[in-house]
Design a protein around this motif. Structure first.
Motif, mmCIF file in Angstrom:
data_model
loop_
_atom_site.group_PDB
_atom_site.id
_atom_site.type_symbol
_atom_site.label_atom_id
_atom_site.label_comp_id
_atom_site.label_asym_id
_atom_site.label_seq_id
_atom_site.Cartn_x
_atom_site.Cartn_y
_atom_site.Cartn_z
ATOM 1 N N GLN A 178 -2.052 3.509 -3.787
ATOM 2 C CA GLN A 178 -1.933 3.664 -5.234
ATOM 3 C C GLN A 178 -1.440 2.366 -5.870
ATOM 4 O O GLN A 178 -1.958 1.934 -6.910
ATOM 5 C CB GLN A 178 -0.972 4.803 -5.551
ATOM 6 N N LEU A 179 -0.460 1.722 -5.225
ATOM 7 C CA LEU A 179 0.065 0.462 -5.758
ATOM 8 C C LEU A 179 -0.965 -0.655 -5.645
ATOM 9 O O LEU A 179 -1.092 -1.491 -6.532
ATOM 10 C CB LEU A 179 1.355 0.081 -5.021
ATOM 11 N N VAL A 180 -1.711 -0.669 -4.532
ATOM 12 C CA VAL A 180 -2.773 -1.658 -4.356
ATOM 13 C C VAL A 180 -3.825 -1.503 -5.454
ATOM 14 O O VAL A 180 -4.249 -2.475 -6.075
ATOM 15 C CB VAL A 180 -3.433 -1.507 -2.967
ATOM 16 N N ASN A 181 -4.226 -0.277 -5.715
ATOM 17 C CA ASN A 181 -5.293 -0.014 -6.681
ATOM 18 C C ASN A 181 -4.861 -0.205 -8.130
ATOM 19 O O ASN A 181 -5.704 -0.243 -9.029
ATOM 20 C CB ASN A 181 -5.834 1.406 -6.499
ATOM 21 N N ALA A 182 -3.545 -0.328 -8.371
ATOM 22 C CA ALA A 182 -3.053 -0.546 -9.727
ATOM 23 C C ALA A 182 -3.156 -2.010 -10.152
ATOM 24 O O ALA A 182 -2.935 -2.344 -11.312
ATOM 25 C CB ALA A 182 -1.605 -0.076 -9.837
ATOM 26 N N THR A 183 -3.501 -2.894 -9.225
ATOM 27 C CA THR A 183 -3.627 -4.318 -9.542
ATOM 28 C C THR A 183 -4.794 -4.538 -10.493
ATOM 29 O O THR A 183 -5.876 -3.974 -10.314
ATOM 30 C CB THR A 183 -3.862 -5.139 -8.260
ATOM 31 N N THR A 184 -4.587 -5.369 -11.508
ATOM 32 C CA THR A 184 -5.656 -5.626 -12.468
ATOM 33 C C THR A 184 -6.794 -6.400 -11.806
ATOM 34 O O THR A 184 -6.574 -7.119 -10.832
ATOM 35 C CB THR A 184 -5.127 -6.411 -13.683
ATOM 36 N N PRO A 185 -8.033 -6.245 -12.312
ATOM 37 C CA PRO A 185 -9.213 -6.810 -11.638
ATOM 38 C C PRO A 185 -9.159 -8.299 -11.358
ATOM 39 O O PRO A 185 -9.658 -8.750 -10.326
ATOM 40 C CB PRO A 185 -10.356 -6.475 -12.611
ATOM 41 N N GLU A 186 -8.544 -9.081 -12.255
ATOM 42 C CA GLU A 186 -8.537 -10.528 -12.041
ATOM 43 C C GLU A 186 -7.631 -10.949 -10.889
ATOM 44 O O GLU A 186 -7.801 -12.019 -10.297
ATOM 45 C CB GLU A 186 -8.138 -11.277 -13.325
ATOM 46 N N PHE A 187 -6.651 -10.095 -10.536
ATOM 47 C CA PHE A 187 -5.722 -10.421 -9.456
ATOM 48 C C PHE A 187 -6.029 -9.681 -8.163
ATOM 49 O O PHE A 187 -5.566 -10.093 -7.095
ATOM 50 C CB PHE A 187 -4.280 -10.100 -9.874
#
Length: 244
Positions: free
Chosen positions: A72-81
């Protein structure tokens, strides 16, 4: 619902990362884990393939501690990062699983943005390190996410490594992915910042107590990575993109 970044993460990490949350016990703070304001902490167990501790995530990203999982935390990263963050984590896990000594001394940090549960983005200084070992193997890792509105984001992502005497080896291993992403390490930033002040490579070497060839090794790869033709061009790029 906030936008979710591409959930794809490194092939190596797939063997170790799960979507199992901390559960109710994760909401109970551990007295030995000091948490600052606007900071969240997690502990992930490779032995159990699950999150075993979470604290502060409601304040930082809007999630209850009991519901937080590592995926869940991994997938919360914004697309550019997300691509760089995922590759960095993957390479770090590979490195740590190849080591058996001084493991608790290793960690790395990255400046990035995550999506809050309500949809807005949160600027974070994210640091991950080894928390527990057993028999020369990493058993648990700890992550700390600190909200930092003073972070300056440009087109270039920034990260740093920490570790024992062979910290250089850790950074060199993680640096192998840099040509795939617009990113710089803390050591590269440090050398370029001194170059921007007019110091020669020889003078930078003396200031950092390293060899002149080590300085070149930190600065010259950035020419190709950022398509710069000269040092002055690279310095200009660094200023424009918040590297220095």
């Amino acid at each position: 619902m906030p936008h979710q970044s591409d959930p794809a993460y490194g092939q190596y990490s797939r063997m170790f990362i799960s979507d199992v949350p901390a559960g109710p016990a994760g909401a109970v703070p551990r007295p030995e884990l000091l948490r600052f304001a606007e900071e969240a902490i997690y502990i992930y167990s490779f032995a159990e393939s699950r999150m075993v501790y979470a604290n502060g995530w409601k304040e930082v990203l809007g999630y209850e501690d009991a519901e937080v999982s590592l995926i869940q935390l991994v997938n919360a990263t914004t697309p550019e990062f997300a691509p760089f963050s995922n590759d960095l984590n993957d390479k770090a896990i590979q490195f740590l699983h190849s080591k058996s000594e001084n493991l608790e001394q290793y960690s790395f940090s990255i400046e990035l943005k995550k999506f809050h549960k309500l949809g807005h983005t949160v600027p974070l200084l994210w640091r991950v390190g080894v928390y527990k070992t057993m028999g020369g193997k990493v058993v648990e890792v700890i992550g700390r996410a600190q909200v930092n509105h003073a972070l300056k984001f440009g087109k270039v992502m920034k990260y740093a490594t920490y570790g024992p005497a062979d910290k250089v080896e850790f950074e060199e291993e993680l640096n192998k992915i840099l040509f795939q992403h617009p990113a710089v390490s803390e050591r590269e930033k440090e050398a370029l910042a001194l170059a921007s002040q007019g110091y020669s490579f020889k003078e930078i070497a003396a200031l950092l107590n390293i060899s002149e060839s080590a300085v070149e090794k930190r600065i010259r790869p950035m020419y190709k990575r950022f398509d710069c033709k000269s040092l002055s061009h690279l310095v200009k790029f660094g200023i424009e993109n918040g590297i220095i």
